[in-house]
Design a protein around this motif. Sequence first.
Motif, PDB file in Angstrom:
ATOM      1  N   TRP A 206      11.581  11.910  20.823  1.00 49.41           N
ATOM      2  CA  TRP A 206      11.781  11.374  19.476  1.00 49.41           C
ATOM      3  C   TRP A 206      12.634  10.106  19.526  1.00 49.41           C
ATOM      4  CZ3 TRP A 206       9.219  13.619  15.479  1.00 49.41           C
ATOM      5  CH2 TRP A 206       8.731  14.916  15.680  1.00 49.41           C
ATOM      6  N   ALA A 207      12.385   9.204  18.599  1.00 52.09           N
ATOM      7  CA  ALA A 207      13.234   8.022  18.460  1.00 52.09           C
ATOM      8  C   ALA A 207      14.468   8.380  17.640  1.00 52.09           C
ATOM      9  CB  ALA A 207      12.467   6.899  17.775  1.00 52.09           C
ATOM     10  N   PRO A 208      15.630   7.780  17.923  1.00 54.05           N
ATOM     11  CA  PRO A 208      16.828   8.022  17.110  1.00 54.05           C
ATOM     12  C   PRO A 208      16.564   7.647  15.650  1.00 54.05           C
ATOM     13  CG  PRO A 208      17.370   6.820  19.117  1.00 54.05           C
ATOM     14  CD  PRO A 208      15.879   6.831  19.019  1.00 54.05           C
ATOM     15  N   THR A 209      17.361   8.183  14.746  1.00 54.19           N
ATOM     16  CA  THR A 209      17.114   7.974  13.318  1.00 54.19           C
ATOM     17  C   THR A 209      17.179   6.501  12.921  1.00 54.19           C
ATOM     18  OG1 THR A 209      19.463   8.421  12.878  1.00 54.19           O
ATOM     19  CG2 THR A 209      17.918  10.253  12.642  1.00 54.19           C
ATOM     20  N   GLN A 210      18.027   5.696  13.594  1.00 52.69           N
ATOM     21  CA  GLN A 210      18.106   4.286  13.211  1.00 52.69           C
ATOM     22  C   GLN A 210      16.833   3.535  13.539  1.00 52.69           C
ATOM     23  OE1 GLN A 210      19.899   5.596  15.683  1.00 52.69           O
ATOM     24  NE2 GLN A 210      20.274   4.170  17.363  1.00 52.69           N
ATOM     25  N   TRP A 211      15.981   4.147  14.390  1.00 52.23           N
ATOM     26  CA  TRP A 211      14.692   3.534  14.694  1.00 52.23           C
ATOM     27  C   TRP A 211      13.555   4.231  13.957  1.00 52.23           C
ATOM     28  CZ3 TRP A 211      14.384  -1.116  16.526  1.00 52.23           C
ATOM     29  CH2 TRP A 211      15.438  -1.621  17.286  1.00 52.23           C
TER      30      TRP A 211
ATOM     31  N   PHE B 216       8.100   3.693  18.048  1.00 58.95           N
ATOM     32  CA  PHE B 216       7.560   4.336  19.247  1.00 58.95           C
ATOM     33  C   PHE B 216       8.109   3.706  20.528  1.00 58.95           C
ATOM     34  CE2 PHE B 216       4.269   5.618  16.163  1.00 58.95           C
ATOM     35  CZ  PHE B 216       4.290   6.980  16.393  1.00 58.95           C
ATOM     36  N   LEU B 217       8.534   2.454  20.449  1.00 62.73           N
ATOM     37  CA  LEU B 217       9.126   1.791  21.607  1.00 62.73           C
ATOM     38  C   LEU B 217      10.420   2.475  22.036  1.00 62.73           C
ATOM     39  CD1 LEU B 217       8.609  -0.808  23.362  1.00 62.73           C
ATOM     40  CD2 LEU B 217      10.102  -2.021  21.764  1.00 62.73           C
ATOM     41  N   HIS B 218      11.052   3.201  21.105  1.00 64.29           N
ATOM     42  CA  HIS B 218      12.368   3.791  21.367  1.00 64.29           C
ATOM     43  C   HIS B 218      12.332   5.316  21.510  1.00 64.29           C
ATOM     44  CE1 HIS B 218      13.452  -0.224  19.882  1.00 64.29           C
ATOM     45  NE2 HIS B 218      14.530  -0.079  20.629  1.00 64.29           N
ATOM     46  N   LEU B 219      11.181   5.874  21.856  1.00 66.02           N
ATOM     47  CA  LEU B 219      11.110   7.318  22.099  1.00 66.02           C
ATOM     48  C   LEU B 219      12.012   7.693  23.268  1.00 66.02           C
ATOM     49  CD1 LEU B 219       7.261   7.940  21.750  1.00 66.02           C
ATOM     50  CD2 LEU B 219       9.041   8.277  20.021  1.00 66.02           C
ATOM     51  N   SER B 220      12.735   8.774  23.124  1.00 67.20           N
ATOM     52  CA  SER B 220      13.686   9.198  24.154  1.00 67.20           C
ATOM     53  C   SER B 220      12.977   9.941  25.291  1.00 67.20           C
ATOM     54  CB  SER B 220      14.748  10.107  23.545  1.00 67.20           C
ATOM     55  OG  SER B 220      15.570  10.666  24.554  1.00 67.20           O
ATOM     56  N   LEU B 221      13.341   9.606  26.520  1.00 70.62           N
ATOM     57  CA  LEU B 221      12.824  10.300  27.699  1.00 70.62           C
ATOM     58  C   LEU B 221      13.919  11.113  28.388  1.00 70.62           C
ATOM     59  CD1 LEU B 221      10.503   7.583  29.333  1.00 70.62           C
ATOM     60  CD2 LEU B 221       9.969   9.262  27.553  1.00 70.62           C
ATOM     61  N   ASP B 222      15.037  11.278  27.732  1.00 71.82           N
ATOM     62  CA  ASP B 222      16.174  11.997  28.321  1.00 71.82           C
ATOM     63  C   ASP B 222      15.979  13.503  28.129  1.00 71.82           C
ATOM     64  OD1 ASP B 222      18.579  13.032  29.160  1.00 71.82           O
ATOM     65  OD2 ASP B 222      19.810  11.565  28.097  1.00 71.82           O
TER      66      ASP B 222
ATOM     67  N   GLU C  11       0.833  -1.206   0.000  1.00 76.60           N
ATOM     68  CA  GLU C  11       0.000   0.000   0.000  1.00 76.60           C
ATOM     69  C   GLU C  11       0.869   1.258   0.000  1.00 76.60           C
ATOM     70  OE1 GLU C  11      -2.666  -0.395   3.276  1.00 76.60           O
ATOM     71  OE2 GLU C  11      -3.690  -2.140   2.429  1.00 76.60           O
ATOM     72  N   ASN C  12       1.969   1.162  -0.785  1.00 70.50           N
ATOM     73  CA  ASN C  12       2.918   2.267  -0.983  1.00 70.50           C
ATOM     74  C   ASN C  12       3.643   2.689   0.289  1.00 70.50           C
ATOM     75  OD1 ASN C  12       2.502   2.516  -3.802  1.00 70.50           O
ATOM     76  ND2 ASN C  12       0.605   3.637  -3.410  1.00 70.50           N
ATOM     77  N   HIS C  13       3.666   1.803   1.280  1.00 68.51           N
ATOM     78  CA  HIS C  13       4.507   2.009   2.454  1.00 68.51           C
ATOM     79  C   HIS C  13       5.797   1.204   2.273  1.00 68.51           C
ATOM     80  CE1 HIS C  13       1.469   4.163   4.712  1.00 68.51           C
ATOM     81  NE2 HIS C  13       0.596   3.194   4.487  1.00 68.51           N
ATOM     82  N   SER C  14       6.850   1.597   2.974  1.00 71.54           N
ATOM     83  CA  SER C  14       8.092   0.841   2.923  1.00 71.54           C
ATOM     84  C   SER C  14       7.906  -0.524   3.583  1.00 71.54           C
ATOM     85  CB  SER C  14       9.206   1.606   3.652  1.00 71.54           C
ATOM     86  OG  SER C  14      10.325   0.762   3.869  1.00 71.54           O
ATOM     87  N   PRO C  15       8.426  -1.602   2.975  1.00 72.11           N
ATOM     88  CA  PRO C  15       8.335  -2.915   3.619  1.00 72.11           C
ATOM     89  C   PRO C  15       9.104  -2.976   4.939  1.00 72.11           C
ATOM     90  CG  PRO C  15       9.777  -2.999   1.705  1.00 72.11           C
ATOM     91  CD  PRO C  15       9.092  -1.666   1.669  1.00 72.11           C
ATOM     92  N   TYR C  16      10.013  -1.999   5.153  1.00 70.12           N
ATOM     93  CA  TYR C  16      10.767  -1.938   6.403  1.00 70.12           C
ATOM     94  C   TYR C  16       9.956  -1.275   7.526  1.00 70.12           C
ATOM     95  CZ  TYR C  16      14.942  -2.951   3.600  1.00 70.12           C
ATOM     96  OH  TYR C  16      15.875  -3.537   2.767  1.00 70.12           O
ATOM     97  N   ASN C  17       8.764  -0.788   7.202  1.00 70.08           N
ATOM     98  CA  ASN C  17       7.952  -0.034   8.161  1.00 70.08           C
ATOM     99  C   ASN C  17       7.669  -0.857   9.413  1.00 70.08           C
ATOM    100  OD1 ASN C  17       5.285   0.879   9.388  1.00 70.08           O
ATOM    101  ND2 ASN C  17       5.661   2.541   7.963  1.00 70.08           N
ATOM    102  N   ASN C  18       7.967  -0.280  10.571  1.00 73.24           N
ATOM    103  CA  ASN C  18       7.699  -0.938  11.850  1.00 73.24           C
ATOM    104  C   ASN C  18       7.465   0.150  12.896  1.00 73.24           C
ATOM    105  OD1 ASN C  18       7.580  -2.540  14.153  1.00 73.24           O
ATOM    106  ND2 ASN C  18       9.250  -3.889  13.501  1.00 73.24           N
ATOM    107  N   GLN C  19       6.280   0.763  12.835  1.00 75.10           N
ATOM    108  CA  GLN C  19       5.973   1.883  13.705  1.00 75.10           C
ATOM    109  C   GLN C  19       6.013   1.508  15.181  1.00 75.10           C
ATOM    110  OE1 GLN C  19       5.075   5.332  12.811  1.00 75.10           O
ATOM    111  NE2 GLN C  19       6.347   4.520  11.159  1.00 75.10           N
ATOM    112  N   ASP C  20       5.609   0.278  15.508  1.00 75.81           N
ATOM    113  CA  ASP C  20       5.629  -0.116  16.922  1.00 75.81           C
ATOM    114  C   ASP C  20       7.043  -0.093  17.476  1.00 75.81           C
ATOM    115  OD1 ASP C  20       2.911  -0.545  17.678  1.00 75.81           O
ATOM    116  OD2 ASP C  20       2.871  -2.305  16.390  1.00 75.81           O
ATOM    117  N   ALA C  21       8.010  -0.576  16.682  1.00 74.06           N
ATOM    118  CA  ALA C  21       9.403  -0.557  17.137  1.00 74.06           C
ATOM    119  C   ALA C  21       9.911   0.871  17.258  1.00 74.06           C
ATOM    120  CB  ALA C  21      10.278  -1.356  16.177  1.00 74.06           C
TER     121      ALA C  21
END
Length: 412
Positions: free
Chosen positions: A317-322, A295-301, A283-293
């Motif tokens: 915000w999550a780091p760019t690798q996530w 949001f799991l890595h949002l920074s609280l620092d 559906e024109n999304h990236s096959p690498y898409n993993n939104q749950d992963a």
Amino acid sequence: MESPETSDVCIICNKSNALRCKRCKSASYCSKSCQRGDFPIHKLLCAKFSAFDILERPTEEHVRAILFPVDQRQPNLIWLHCRWKEPEDEYDRRHQSPNSEPYLNDYGREVPIQYNNVLARRLSNTVCVSYRDTFLIDGSAPNRSIEAITDTIPGYHHDWRGPIIAYGKVGPDLDPEQCRDIDMNDFRHIADYLNSYGSDLTSIPAVPPANCRKVKGVKINCLGDQKVLSKPHFEEIELSANDIIFRHHETSDIAKRIGLPILTKRCFPHPTWANIQDWGMFENHSPYNNQDATFLHLSLDQKTGSNISEGILGFGWAPTQWQNNVGTTVVVRQDKKPLLPMQMEVLCSYCRYHARDCLAHTMGEYAPDDPMSKGLALSMICRPTFSIWWYRMCNEKHKKGESCDAPFPYSV
């Protein structure tokens, strides 16, 4: 799957009754989908493999091998002399010794490959990669033929330099005695080794060794694995208690704050979908898409500011690798207690729809309200609010007639 390879087994998914490539007649595929998945790697050597005349073998001690030249975008096939050496004492044995010096301008370090981490498969024969130990410090130029391989997979890759050769040995023993001709299946395993070496990604076997303690974890499958491989969103897996994830991993600030510290590690994309150009089936999304992963890595620092050059985007915000090319992610509990799919689903939902909303409020996303303070937002991300979220999701599943038999995460 970890069963030995045979000539009619698909190199990508390990299904039987596969058909060989019509051109090279070496690598086998069970479907057009698997063949397309392997094509970005396979095409780099298929034509040369097909044209290589096996009848021109210089001597019986020469075997077909692969040379990865520094200054070319494609590897080459060579005849590698593997001289038989007679035993020097009663503890030695007759064996073949590959002569890599003419190609490496030195005797190389031999690295045996007997397990493909990307395909999670044990090999029935050994594949060896040989290179100079000093290639990172002796002025060697980047290896362009290996760059052509690593370019097929997004992400960080090892800085391969200088010439490299690869050859085969018979059997999976600790130190195989006899060398053999390399084939296109071997080339797939070599490419996966080169792609995965030193990477920030991983591929974890589905079943740990029988003599190791097992730890229950969860795979958060990305869109590609869900759509192409029919994987569930949250998949139960078992890992060895000595798995690499317990030594090299990332963590979740949110999970730690609510008292459920976890370890995470991304997986390599499956070759079946890793190089699909048409994203229509997604559906024109990236096959690498993993939104749950993500949001799991949002920074609280609160103290860390944005540093885009290092991939750090700051509080909330999550780091760019996530955020880019995340792919499937493996998650385990830091204390090695069981982690179940339902527990992971609730944790991801909590991060995505509760914690993220609290953090977004601090950024002014709920105007005309004045942004709440970061301290207040953090106070709302805690064990009690997660417990409320847990029972809310359990009730919603019960109303839908869905199973919800996972134990409360804090009672495990």
